[in-house]
Design a protein around this motif. Structure first.
Motif, PDB file in Angstrom:
ATOM      1  N   PRO A 168      -3.475   0.306  -3.334  1.00 36.66           N
ATOM      2  CA  PRO A 168      -3.878   1.018  -4.596  1.00 36.66           C
ATOM      3  C   PRO A 168      -3.851   0.386  -5.969  1.00 36.66           C
ATOM      4  O   PRO A 168      -3.398  -0.543  -6.049  1.00 36.66           O
ATOM      5  N   GLU A 169      -4.750   0.998  -6.598  1.00 30.44           N
ATOM      6  CA  GLU A 169      -4.655   0.780  -8.073  1.00 30.44           C
ATOM      7  C   GLU A 169      -3.664   1.102  -8.778  1.00 30.44           C
ATOM      8  O   GLU A 169      -2.923   2.387  -8.410  1.00 30.44           O
TER       9      GLU A 169
ATOM     10  N   ASP B  89      -3.501   4.699  -9.594  1.00 23.23           N
ATOM     11  CA  ASP B  89      -3.397   5.940  -8.648  1.00 23.23           C
ATOM     12  C   ASP B  89      -1.810   5.843  -8.081  1.00 23.23           C
ATOM     13  O   ASP B  89      -1.701   7.085  -7.469  1.00 23.23           O
TER      14      ASP B  89
ATOM     15  N   LYS C 147      -3.922  13.562  -1.701  1.00 27.68           N
ATOM     16  CA  LYS C 147      -3.450  13.175  -2.917  1.00 27.68           C
ATOM     17  C   LYS C 147      -3.363  11.427  -3.040  1.00 27.68           C
ATOM     18  O   LYS C 147      -3.107  11.154  -4.140  1.00 27.68           O
ATOM     19  N   TYR C 148      -3.368  10.956  -2.022  1.00 26.82           N
ATOM     20  CA  TYR C 148      -3.289   9.297  -2.132  1.00 26.82           C
ATOM     21  C   TYR C 148      -4.841   8.765  -1.778  1.00 26.82           C
ATOM     22  O   TYR C 148      -4.994   8.614  -0.545  1.00 26.82           O
ATOM     23  N   PRO C 149      -5.386   8.309  -2.570  1.00 31.80           N
ATOM     24  CA  PRO C 149      -7.146   7.958  -2.178  1.00 31.80           C
ATOM     25  C   PRO C 149      -7.000   6.798  -1.548  1.00 31.80           C
ATOM     26  O   PRO C 149      -8.083   6.149  -0.941  1.00 31.80           O
ATOM     27  N   TRP C 150      -5.904   5.960  -1.363  1.00 26.24           N
ATOM     28  CA  TRP C 150      -5.922   4.643  -0.687  1.00 26.24           C
ATOM     29  C   TRP C 150      -5.577   4.831   0.929  1.00 26.24           C
ATOM     30  O   TRP C 150      -5.428   3.755   1.677  1.00 26.24           O
TER      31      TRP C 150
END
Length: 202
Positions: A181-182, A185, A162-165
């Protein structure tokens, strides 16, 4: 180590969300604390709204005023949008990374794990919760701490995607910060521009 030790359920009720983690009291009393918590309140001033947002960010990330101000000053000197950079710096804190990786159920628990030397960064023990994790750094659990009940329970069934970074390696109980992270996000419902406006007046 300075940290907030006051009544957490009362603060969560003030903001109407479980900012310290799951809270049974909040589900039973979903109105602000105080004698007239569920009655109509006076309109909050612009300053009051901005102050409330700063308090929300501080309590969410477990940072006290002096440290929060230092983080804001660092964000204001950095390239980019100050409010977004502020949240990114808070996200890069080691205690927050431990929480995001699912190693601890709450940020407070993560802070305790870090302080008690259960967490390693790039293979070395780091016991400073405010330590800044950089892209490429690997955060993991110290070998002799991997069987701790709080860690095992927290990791069980945790959704690391769930956390793409962040990239999680189950075999080593560690995760890598792929990139900062952006803002889109970061799941926290903080209106960071209000914090910037608040500090610009001081």
């Amino acid at each position: 180590m300075a940290r907030y030790t006051g009544p957490k359920s009362k603060i969560a009720r003030r903001f109407g969300e479980p900012i310290f983690g799951p809270d049974k009291v909040l589900s039973k009393k979903n109105y602000p604390p105080g004698q007239h918590g569920n009655s109509r309140r006076r309109k909050t001033s612009e300053y009051g709204i901005q102050l409330r947002e700063k308090q929300r960010a501080k309590y969410t990330y477990g940072v006290l005023e002096k440290q929060f101000r230092r983080t804001f000053d660092k964000a204001s000197r950095s390239r980019g949008i100050t409010g977004e950079v502020l949240l990114q710096l808070l996200e890069q804190r080691l205690d927050n990374m431990v929480f995001r990786l699912g190693i601890a159920p709450t940020r407070a628990a993560a802070r305790q794990l870090v302080s008690h030397r259960h967490i390693v960064v790039n293979g070395k023990v780091v016991n400073i919760p405010s330590y800044t994790v950089k892209p490429g750094d690997v955060v993991g659990v110290r070998e002799k701490s991997k069987s701790m009940e709080v860690i095992v329970n927290s990791l069980t069934g945790f959704n690391h995607s769930k956390y793409p970074w962040i990239e999680w390696d189950n075999s080593t109980s560690s995760g890598k910060l792929l990139h900062i992270p952006e803002r889109a996000d970061i799941p926290e419902s903080i209106k960071e521009q209000l914090i910037v406006e608040l500090y610009s007046k001081q």
